[in-house]
Design a protein around this motif. Sequence first.
Motif, PDB file in Angstrom:
ATOM      1  N   GLY A   1      -6.560   8.512 -18.615  1.00 49.70           N
ATOM      2  CA  GLY A   1      -7.840   7.935 -18.220  1.00 49.70           C
ATOM      3  C   GLY A   1      -7.691   6.531 -17.663  1.00 49.70           C
ATOM      4  N   TYR A   2      -6.718   5.778 -18.183  1.00 54.01           N
ATOM      5  CA  TYR A   2      -6.475   4.426 -17.671  1.00 54.01           C
ATOM      6  C   TYR A   2      -5.928   4.456 -16.251  1.00 54.01           C
ATOM      7  CZ  TYR A   2      -7.201   2.690 -22.392  1.00 54.01           C
ATOM      8  OH  TYR A   2      -7.749   2.379 -23.611  1.00 54.01           O
ATOM      9  N   VAL A   3      -5.149   5.463 -15.950  1.00 48.65           N
ATOM     10  CA  VAL A   3      -4.607   5.591 -14.593  1.00 48.65           C
ATOM     11  C   VAL A   3      -5.741   5.912 -13.624  1.00 48.65           C
ATOM     12  CG1 VAL A   3      -3.018   6.880 -13.114  1.00 48.65           C
ATOM     13  CG2 VAL A   3      -2.363   6.339 -15.468  1.00 48.65           C
ATOM     14  N   TYR A   4      -6.626   6.820 -14.025  1.00 48.33           N
ATOM     15  CA  TYR A   4      -7.722   7.245 -13.151  1.00 48.33           C
ATOM     16  C   TYR A   4      -8.882   6.264 -13.123  1.00 48.33           C
ATOM     17  CZ  TYR A   4      -5.183  11.627 -13.839  1.00 48.33           C
ATOM     18  OH  TYR A   4      -4.212  12.576 -13.920  1.00 48.33           O
TER      19      TYR A   4
ATOM     20  N   LEU B   1       5.904   4.654 -14.268  1.00 52.31           N
ATOM     21  CA  LEU B   1       5.198   3.386 -14.090  1.00 52.31           C
ATOM     22  C   LEU B   1       5.042   3.058 -12.602  1.00 52.31           C
ATOM     23  CD1 LEU B   1       3.877   0.883 -15.350  1.00 52.31           C
ATOM     24  CD2 LEU B   1       6.133  -0.183 -15.367  1.00 52.31           C
ATOM     25  N   ALA B   2       6.087   3.290 -11.823  1.00 51.36           N
ATOM     26  CA  ALA B   2       6.011   3.029 -10.386  1.00 51.36           C
ATOM     27  C   ALA B   2       4.944   3.909  -9.728  1.00 51.36           C
ATOM     28  CB  ALA B   2       7.364   3.262  -9.733  1.00 51.36           C
ATOM     29  N   ARG B   3       4.854   5.168 -10.139  1.00 48.66           N
ATOM     30  CA  ARG B   3       3.825   6.061  -9.600  1.00 48.66           C
ATOM     31  C   ARG B   3       2.426   5.571  -9.942  1.00 48.66           C
ATOM     32  NH1 ARG B   3       4.723  11.228 -12.081  1.00 48.66           N
ATOM     33  NH2 ARG B   3       6.734  10.479 -12.704  1.00 48.66           N
ATOM     34  N   PHE B   4       2.220   5.155 -11.196  1.00 50.19           N
ATOM     35  CA  PHE B   4       0.910   4.667 -11.607  1.00 50.19           C
ATOM     36  C   PHE B   4       0.542   3.384 -10.857  1.00 50.19           C
ATOM     37  CE2 PHE B   4       1.484   6.767 -16.031  1.00 50.19           C
ATOM     38  CZ  PHE B   4       1.275   8.006 -15.461  1.00 50.19           C
ATOM     39  N   MET B   5       1.498   2.507 -10.670  1.00 54.47           N
ATOM     40  CA  MET B   5       1.232   1.268  -9.930  1.00 54.47           C
ATOM     41  C   MET B   5       0.922   1.582  -8.469  1.00 54.47           C
ATOM     42  SD  MET B   5       1.253  -1.229 -12.020  1.00 54.47           S
ATOM     43  CE  MET B   5       0.572  -0.096 -13.215  1.00 54.47           C
ATOM     44  N   LEU B   6       1.593   2.588  -7.906  1.00 55.75           N
ATOM     45  CA  LEU B   6       1.318   2.980  -6.520  1.00 55.75           C
ATOM     46  C   LEU B   6      -0.119   3.474  -6.379  1.00 55.75           C
ATOM     47  CD1 LEU B   6       2.348   3.398  -3.642  1.00 55.75           C
ATOM     48  CD2 LEU B   6       3.085   5.689  -4.338  1.00 55.75           C
TER      49      LEU B   6
ATOM     50  N   LEU C   1       1.826  -4.700  -7.357  1.00 53.86           N
ATOM     51  CA  LEU C   1       2.968  -4.395  -6.490  1.00 53.86           C
ATOM     52  C   LEU C   1       4.247  -5.006  -7.059  1.00 53.86           C
ATOM     53  CD1 LEU C   1       3.514  -2.897  -3.854  1.00 53.86           C
ATOM     54  CD2 LEU C   1       3.180  -5.027  -2.643  1.00 53.86           C
ATOM     55  N   SER C   2       4.152  -6.174  -7.663  1.00 54.83           N
ATOM     56  CA  SER C   2       5.311  -6.806  -8.298  1.00 54.83           C
ATOM     57  C   SER C   2       5.800  -5.983  -9.483  1.00 54.83           C
ATOM     58  CB  SER C   2       4.962  -8.220  -8.762  1.00 54.83           C
ATOM     59  OG  SER C   2       4.572  -9.013  -7.686  1.00 54.83           O
ATOM     60  N   ILE C   3       4.861  -5.482 -10.288  1.00 50.66           N
ATOM     61  CA  ILE C   3       5.248  -4.625 -11.409  1.00 50.66           C
ATOM     62  C   ILE C   3       5.942  -3.376 -10.888  1.00 50.66           C
ATOM     63  CG2 ILE C   3       4.359  -3.162 -13.269  1.00 50.66           C
ATOM     64  CD1 ILE C   3       2.197  -5.251 -13.722  1.00 50.66           C
ATOM     65  N   MET C   4       5.386  -2.804  -9.818  1.00 51.91           N
ATOM     66  CA  MET C   4       5.991  -1.611  -9.231  1.00 51.91           C
ATOM     67  C   MET C   4       7.403  -1.907  -8.731  1.00 51.91           C
ATOM     68  SD  MET C   4       4.436   0.924  -6.339  1.00 51.91           S
ATOM     69  CE  MET C   4       4.945   0.096  -4.862  1.00 51.91           C
ATOM     70  N   LEU C   5       7.576  -3.027  -8.058  1.00 50.15           N
ATOM     71  CA  LEU C   5       8.885  -3.415  -7.552  1.00 50.15           C
ATOM     72  C   LEU C   5       9.895  -3.588  -8.685  1.00 50.15           C
ATOM     73  CD1 LEU C   5      10.716  -4.473  -5.177  1.00 50.15           C
ATOM     74  CD2 LEU C   5       9.904  -6.741  -5.852  1.00 50.15           C
ATOM     75  N   LEU C   6       9.485  -4.282  -9.741  1.00 46.12           N
ATOM     76  CA  LEU C   6      10.381  -4.491 -10.876  1.00 46.12           C
ATOM     77  C   LEU C   6      10.725  -3.175 -11.571  1.00 46.12           C
ATOM     78  CD1 LEU C   6       8.858  -7.757 -12.352  1.00 46.12           C
ATOM     79  CD2 LEU C   6      11.002  -7.521 -11.075  1.00 46.12           C
ATOM     80  N   SER C   7       9.765  -2.288 -11.642  1.00 47.66           N
ATOM     81  CA  SER C   7      10.006  -0.986 -12.259  1.00 47.66           C
ATOM     82  C   SER C   7      11.020  -0.175 -11.460  1.00 47.66           C
ATOM     83  CB  SER C   7       8.686  -0.218 -12.358  1.00 47.66           C
ATOM     84  OG  SER C   7       8.904   1.100 -12.793  1.00 47.66           O
ATOM     85  N   VAL C   8      10.849  -0.139 -10.162  1.00 46.02           N
ATOM     86  CA  VAL C   8      11.793   0.593  -9.310  1.00 46.02           C
ATOM     87  C   VAL C   8      13.162  -0.067  -9.357  1.00 46.02           C
ATOM     88  CG1 VAL C   8      12.320   1.230  -6.920  1.00 46.02           C
ATOM     89  CG2 VAL C   8      10.013   1.553  -7.813  1.00 46.02           C
ATOM     90  N   LEU C   9      13.190  -1.375  -9.315  1.00 43.60           N
ATOM     91  CA  LEU C   9      14.460  -2.106  -9.374  1.00 43.60           C
ATOM     92  C   LEU C   9      15.194  -1.810 -10.681  1.00 43.60           C
ATOM     93  CD1 LEU C   9      16.264  -4.187  -7.940  1.00 43.60           C
ATOM     94  CD2 LEU C   9      15.010  -5.960  -9.174  1.00 43.60           C
TER      95      LEU C   9
END
Length: 159
Positions: free
Chosen positions: A127-130, A45-50, A18-26
């Motif tokens: 594949g890493y995302v899934y 990146l934010a989509r993958f983290m979500l 979630l922190s990575i996602m936040l930093l990516s969106v920011l």
Amino acid sequence: MIKEKLNQLLEWMVVFLLSIMLLSVLWGVVSRYIFANQSSWTDELARFMLIWVSILGAAYISGKNEHIAIDLLPQSLSIRTKLKLEILCAIIISVFVFVVFLIGGSRYVYISFKLGQASAALFLPMGYVYLVMPIAGVIVIYYKIFDAIHANRKLKLIE
């Protein structure tokens, strides 16, 4: 003991992702409005983290038994019947997760790697995302087996 350690690990993983996602969106917002040129990778990146946060978060909540539930039926049952219902629900959930997350998710990961699918901006193999699907599947099945064993022990103490 293992369940508590797994819960703790999942908590930290979800917080980290979630922190990575936040930093990516920011960074996406900063690059868009301050530099007038949004970085192309931030949205992806934010989509993958979500995806990872959602699925691992669901596994975590499943393990803590804090998911949304309609508990009108269990409240009206005797303790013995309620425990039998818990065991039945754990079995049904385990079978569903085994088929959908483990078998289906593993096939999806395999096909994604085999076809060489990569994301558009990060060039990350999809594949890493899934991969989160079979990982979460193993975790949920572990939790449900633990819950079924725990309910069965309680049931034997009552009888």
